[in-house]
Design an enzyme around this catalytic site. Structure first.
Site, short mmCIF file in Angstrom:
data_model
loop_
_atom_site.label_atom_id
_atom_site.label_comp_id
_atom_site.label_asym_id
_atom_site.label_seq_id
_atom_site.Cartn_x
_atom_site.Cartn_y
_atom_site.Cartn_z
N GLU A 57 0.70 -1.33 -0.04
CA GLU A 57 -0.04 -0.04 0.14
C GLU A 57 0.87 1.33 0.01
OE1 GLU A 57 -3.40 0.12 2.57
OE2 GLU A 57 -3.43 2.24 2.28
N GLU A 82 4.86 4.96 3.82
CA GLU A 82 4.29 6.35 4.20
C GLU A 82 5.48 7.20 4.81
OE1 GLU A 82 1.03 8.04 3.82
OE2 GLU A 82 2.55 9.43 4.06
N ASP A 109 9.69 7.37 1.18
CA ASP A 109 8.98 7.29 -0.24
C ASP A 109 8.84 6.01 -0.79
OD1 ASP A 109 8.57 7.61 -2.90
OD2 ASP A 109 9.54 9.60 -2.57
N ASP A 131 -2.21 12.06 -2.98
CA ASP A 131 -2.07 13.59 -2.93
C ASP A 131 -2.46 14.13 -4.37
OD1 ASP A 131 -1.02 14.48 -0.11
OD2 ASP A 131 0.55 13.26 -0.95
N LYS A 135 -2.89 21.87 -8.77
CA LYS A 135 -2.42 23.03 -9.74
C LYS A 135 -1.59 22.55 -10.97
CE LYS A 135 -2.35 26.58 -6.21
NZ LYS A 135 -1.28 26.90 -5.13
N ASP A 167 -10.64 10.93 -5.33
CA ASP A 167 -12.03 11.92 -5.41
C ASP A 167 -11.78 13.22 -6.30
OD1 ASP A 167 -10.96 12.97 -3.50
OD2 ASP A 167 -12.46 12.66 -2.09
N THR A 205 -11.15 4.67 3.59
CA THR A 205 -9.93 5.21 4.33
C THR A 205 -10.33 6.72 4.82
OG1 THR A 205 -9.35 6.78 2.50
CG2 THR A 205 -8.59 4.54 2.14
N ARG A 206 -9.51 6.99 5.70
CA ARG A 206 -9.79 8.12 6.54
C ARG A 206 -9.86 9.56 5.48
NH1 ARG A 206 -5.62 10.56 10.91
NH2 ARG A 206 -5.83 8.34 11.73
N GLU A 208 -10.72 9.56 2.27
CA GLU A 208 -12.04 9.29 1.50
C GLU A 208 -12.97 9.89 2.15
OE1 GLU A 208 -12.43 5.20 0.87
OE2 GLU A 208 -14.24 5.35 -0.24
C1 LIG Z 1 -4.09 12.45 0.68
S1 LIG Z 1 -3.43 11.28 1.58
C2 LIG Z 1 -4.32 9.72 1.73
C3 LIG Z 1 -4.00 8.82 2.66
C4 LIG Z 1 -4.54 7.65 2.57
N1 LIG Z 1 -4.34 6.52 1.64
C5 LIG Z 1 -6.10 7.90 2.70
O1 LIG Z 1 -6.73 7.72 1.95
O2 LIG Z 1 -6.51 8.17 3.87
C6 LIG Z 1 -1.87 10.71 0.62
C7 LIG Z 1 -0.66 10.27 1.24
O3 LIG Z 1 0.11 9.70 0.40
C8 LIG Z 1 1.51 9.95 0.99
N2 LIG Z 1 2.47 9.71 -0.11
C9 LIG Z 1 2.52 10.74 -1.20
N3 LIG Z 1 3.59 10.62 -1.64
C10 LIG Z 1 4.02 9.21 -1.34
C11 LIG Z 1 5.08 8.32 -1.87
N4 LIG Z 1 5.93 8.78 -2.70
N5 LIG Z 1 5.48 7.38 -1.07
C12 LIG Z 1 4.76 7.08 0.02
N6 LIG Z 1 3.44 7.90 0.20
C13 LIG Z 1 3.29 8.83 -0.40
C14 LIG Z 1 1.15 11.16 1.91
O4 LIG Z 1 2.24 11.54 2.58
C15 LIG Z 1 -0.11 11.24 2.20
O5 LIG Z 1 -0.11 10.51 3.65
#
Ligand SMILES: C[S@@+](CC[C@H](N)C(=O)[O-])C[C@H]1O[C@@H](n2cnc3c(N)ncnc32)[C@H](O)[C@@H]1O
Length: 225
Positions: A57, A82, A109, A131, A135, A167, A205-206, A208
């Site tokens: 994940e 994460e 990462d 994320d 933009k 979304d 997910t949170r 979501e």
């Molecule tokens: C908008 S959040 C969504 C988190 C979770 N999947 C949820 O739906 O609740 C996106 C997450 O992806 C992580 N993220 C972004 N780029 C990443 C990467 N290259 N490797 C691992 N995680 C990453 C961010 O730190 C963030 O916690």
């Protein structure tokens, strides 16, 4: 994980927000080192030789989905990546509270984790509500890029699956376009409800539940050819 440590375009925002609670901080010190994924090339099956499958994940946020999937499927090794420290602290708490023995965490990462995995070593990859980087000048920060899909194709076994959810309409379109250009993947949707409705095995997910995007969640399931 600082950008100075690797040449990848940063795809995530903050890596720490509020102070981590003492109990979670203790688990970060005690439990995380025991369940941290190796930071050099490794065979995931060496971590759990009886695993029937290996799932990754990417961007697990607070880890609720990862923990719920791992609890449902104790036969599967689930590796979560994460870089957001508060998210890692929350995930470690879920692992501890639920007594999960089939979760490993890469606190950084996900692209560095993938680099350390052998070809065709994964059965499933989840990328849930990444994320959106709305933009146009930030689109290069989106996780879904041609090189990234090449890497996913390398680490997934033939028949392995990727689930992407978002979304944000523009990111959904972007992802459809990127996968369309990647011959290694086949979109599994046969009818609109296949992407409009959450799949039966999805765990909300949170992020979501916050409904921050500009469209209803779309769920794109792909198969590695
Ligand atoms: C908008 S959040 C969504 C988190 C979770 N999947 C949820 O739906 O609740 C996106 C997450 O992806 C992580 N993220 C972004 N780029 C990443 C990467 N290259 N490797 C691992 N995680 C990453 C961010 O730190 C963030 O916690």
């Amino acid at each position: 994980m600082s950008d100075a440590q690797h040449p990848l375009m940063r795809s995530f925002g903050r890596i720490k927000s509020r102070p981590i609670k003492p109990r979670q901080a203790a688990l970060m010190d005690e439990l995380l080192p025991r369940i941290r994924a190796p930071q050099a090339p490794f065979d995931p099956l060496a971590l759990k030789p009886d695993a029937t499958e290996v799932w990754v994940e990417i961007g697990f946020g607070g880890g609720e989905h990862m923990a719920a999937q791992a609890a449902r499927r104790p036969d599967v090794l689930v590796i979560g990546a994460e870089p957001f420290l508060n998210g890692v602290a929350s995930a470690v708490r879920h692992v501890d509270e639920q007594g999960l023995t089939n979760v490993r965490i890469h606190d950084g990462d996900a692209r560095l984790l993938l680099q350390n995995l052998p070809d065709a070593s994964l059965d499933r990859v989840f990328i849930l509500f990444p994320d959106p980087w709305q933009k146009a000048r930030h689109h290069k920060r989106r996780l879904i890029q041609p090189d990234f899909l090449d890497e996913l194709a390398r680490v997934l076994r033939p028949g392995g699956r990727v689930r992407f959810a978002s979304d944000w309409a523009d990111y959904v379109d972007w992802t459809l376009e990127a996968f369309r250009a990647a011959p290694a993947f086949r979109w599994l949707a046969a009818r609109a409800d296949d992407w409009r409705l959450a799949p039966a095995d999805h765990v909300t997910t949170r992020y979501e539940t916050k409904g921050l995007g500009d469209c209803a969640p779309a769920f794109l399931d792909y198969e590695r050819a």
